[in-house]
Design an enzyme around this catalytic site. Structure first.
Site, PDB file in Angstrom:
ATOM      1  N   HIS A 131      20.166 -45.953  25.136  1.00  0.00           N
ATOM      2  CA  HIS A 131      19.700 -46.559  23.968  1.00  0.00           C
ATOM      3  C   HIS A 131      18.302 -46.110  23.446  1.00  0.00           C
ATOM      4  CE1 HIS A 131      23.065 -49.650  23.919  1.00  0.00           C
ATOM      5  NE2 HIS A 131      23.623 -48.440  24.031  1.00  0.00           N
TER       6      HIS A 131
ATOM      7  N   ILE B 228      13.972 -47.279  20.142  1.00  0.00           N
ATOM      8  CA  ILE B 228      15.172 -47.991  20.646  1.00  0.00           C
ATOM      9  C   ILE B 228      16.237 -48.400  19.578  1.00  0.00           C
ATOM     10  CG2 ILE B 228      15.240 -50.134  22.289  1.00  0.00           C
ATOM     11  CD1 ILE B 228      12.182 -49.897  22.682  1.00  0.00           C
ATOM     12  N   CYS B 229      17.289 -48.167  20.187  1.00  0.00           N
ATOM     13  CA  CYS B 229      18.304 -48.621  19.345  1.00  0.00           C
ATOM     14  C   CYS B 229      18.675 -50.265  20.017  1.00  0.00           C
ATOM     15  CB  CYS B 229      19.747 -47.917  19.449  1.00  0.00           C
ATOM     16  SG  CYS B 229      21.074 -48.373  18.630  1.00  0.00           S
ATOM     17  N   ALA B 230      18.261 -51.034  19.354  1.00  0.00           N
ATOM     18  CA  ALA B 230      18.919 -52.483  19.712  1.00  0.00           C
ATOM     19  C   ALA B 230      18.905 -53.567  18.881  1.00  0.00           C
ATOM     20  CB  ALA B 230      17.502 -53.191  20.832  1.00  0.00           C
TER      21      ALA B 230
ATOM     22  N   PHE C 224      20.191 -48.285  12.659  1.00  0.00           N
ATOM     23  CA  PHE C 224      20.794 -47.896  13.754  1.00  0.00           C
ATOM     24  C   PHE C 224      22.217 -48.653  13.733  1.00  0.00           C
ATOM     25  CE2 PHE C 224      16.736 -47.532  15.619  1.00  0.00           C
ATOM     26  CZ  PHE C 224      16.951 -46.263  16.160  1.00  0.00           C
TER      27      PHE C 224
END
Lengths: 388, 161
Positions: free
Chosen positions: B86, B93-95, B147
């Site tokens: 991620h 950051i993909c969160a 995202f």
């Protein structure tokens, strides 16, 4: 807020209201930022609307695009639009369109459009309006000497030119000059502008697929108005609790009396009114327990399965998108569209009023989507917006 | 109400610096203003990132805490982003908590802990699919990327069902 404070006027939805300070004033009705305090009678913003918004400030127009239009007029037309400006260049025929020669670039684009409220909107790129637009008085005679294309006709002319495919022979391409600005109008698109139905469809498809499905839905005005509001009092049990947004304990000893107004959501979580309102404008949920004041989109639901992903393959010319995992973990790299997407979703979501929903029309003035090269200039209505 | 922004960050900074120290493995490197803070994140214990240290950069504007800060790993001559499904090599950051799932009750430290635990629970050190494409075209600010979030409990859904 006390009733002694003056009302504000929203130039976008024509509402009189008290704005939300988050921290800049936002219209309480449409969440727009073009608001003005109604202060004195001499300069009443409502008069401005009544007399008709004749002129939008061209300073808001990106200079690059303005220059583009100016160059366009020179390249496409048989000669420059403003002979005086071109000096001694030989044999300049009369300006092809956009009549005014009142100085500046001499170029002018006008679009008339019915506004949601029923009145007419007048959108202008270029120089200040010639006198003929300023009222019935003092029509200069010379203005009728040259045949002019203005208003909707002008827009149509531009659109039809721009929607044509780029010719192979670059020398014949009037847009070749703009390649340095980041690419010419390919496939009916130039930056954030689209010039034909196909390109618009493409963008709509991208937005539908990628941008709006999971974003939070703000609370409606109606829901917000009905929330439980109380002024703190001695002995109130709330005084022992904290506001989960500012993380401070409720107190009777605050400088600002507004901080003693407590909003309690239906899930019983209390907040300072000033702390919860900006949030509800972007997401109609409780910050603590995510109780939904308005239905929220379901997203990343466990067990949705890979099937969900296969239904939305990238369309033909969609910019590359990638999967992070075999499931639905993707990002989209339509960055130049992100702001258009964000603004339109932000506006639509704020829209319990038709006027704000129609603001996504490309020729509506004073919307952030107006400025493709400065898409970040004011993202105020985007939850998570960032000002660089 | 812009004061919420500065008051919140002052309060958070005071807690980080004095009152309640950050959890082990999280260290404040820089917080000179209310615009950019940098933390050092280390995953202690048994993890794929044993012995590695990462910089986590927060950028705030006055919409905080009503919208998430822009959070990314520091990528410069001395620091690299962790290799994680991620995390892109440019540090993005993909969160979901940094996007659609942000809540104003979350805090800088909550984000640090979430990222630390995201690393700690990683089972396979690999780059996100499409990393190169993303890094080539990514905006400077990760918040401009939309995202689409995976189910966090199951980073590898193909193993499920």
């Amino acid at each position: 807020m006390s009733s002694r404070e003056p009302m504000w006027y929203c130039h976008e939805c024509q509402a009189e209201m008290r704005p939300l300070m988050v921290p800049d004033p936002h219209c309480a009705s449409c969440n727009g930022t073009f608001v003005e305090r109604i202060e004195d009678e001499v300069n009443d913003p409502r008069d401005f609307q009544a007399s008709g918004p004749a002129y939008e400030d061209p300073a808001g127009v990106d200079p690059g695009f303005n220059g583009f239009l100016m160059n366009l007029s020179q390249l496409l037309g048989p000669g420059g639009p403003n002979p005086a400006r071109r000096g001694s260049s030989a044999g300049s025929p009369p300006a092809p369109f956009g009549g005014s020669t009142m100085g500046g670039s001499g170029f002018r684009l006008e679009i008339n459009r019915s506004s949601p409220g029923g009145g007419n909107r007048h959108f202008v790129i270029g120089d200040p309006p010639p006198l003929r637009n300023r009222g019935a008085t003092s029509l200069p005679e010379g203005d009728n000497a040259n045949p002019q294309i203005a208003g909707p006709l002008m827009a149509q002319y531009l659109i039809s030119l721009l929607s044509q495919r780029r010719p192979a022979n670059v020398r014949d391409n009037p847009f070749a000059a703009f390649d340095f600005m980041g690419g010419g109008p390919e496939e009916g698109r130039w930056g954030d502008y689209v010039f034909n139905q196909e390109a618009l469809d493409q963008i709509i498809t991208q937005l539908m697929e990628n941008s709006n499905s999971t974003r939070p839905v703000p609370a409606t005005e109606e829901v917000i108005e009905k929330l439980d509001r109380q002024v703190l009092e001695e002995g109130s049990p709330t005084l022992e609790r904290d506001c989960a947004v500012c993380k401070e304990q409720f107190s009777l000893h605050t400088e600002d009396p507004d901080e003693q107004v407590v909003v309690t959501l239906p899930c019983k979580h209390p907040f300072h009114e000033g702390c919860i309102m900006p949030w509800l404008k972007s997401s109609g949920t409780c910050p603590v327990c995510r109780h939904q004041l308005v239905p929220q989109p379901e997203h990343h639901t466990p067990g949705a399965g890979p099937a969900g992903d296969s239904t939305s393959p990238p369309t033909g010319t969609t910019p590359p998108s990638a999967s992070i995992s075999p499931n639905n973990n993707r990002f989209t790299s339509i960055f130049d569209l992100m702001n258009a997407a964000s603004s339109s979703s932000g506006l639509t979501r704020s829209g319990n009023q038709s006027s704000s929903q129609t603001r996504t029309q490309p020729s509506q003035p004073s919307s952030s989507s107006q400025h493709p090269n400065h898409p970040d200039s004011h993202d105020d209505d985007i939850p998570g917006g960032w000002v660089d | 109400m812009s004061t919420v922004y500065t008051r919140r960050l002052s309060k958070e900074l005071a807690e980080i610096q004095t009152e309640t120290k950050p959890p082990i493995g999280i260290r404040l490197l820089k917080a000179d203003d209310f615009e950019t803070w940098i933390f050092e994140i280390e995953v202690l214990g048994d993890s794929l990132y044993r012995g590695e240290r990462f910089g986590l950069k927060f950028r705030f504007d006055n919409s905080y805490p009503f919208s998430a800060p822009a959070v990314q790993f520091v990528v410069d001559s001395g620091m690299k982003a962790p290799v994680h499904p991620h995390v892109y090599t440019n540090g993005h950051i993909c969160a979901s908590i940094l996007g659609d799932d942000w809540s104003p009750t979350l805090s800088v430290m909550a984000v640090c802990i979430t990222i630390q635990s995201m690393l700690a629970s990683c089972k396979r050190k690999e780059l996100p699919e499409g990393n190169d494409t993303y890094v080539r075209t990514a905006p400077d600010n990760p918040k401009k990327t939309h995202f689409v979030y995976d189910d966090d409990t199951s980073p590898f859904p193909s193993n499920r069902v």
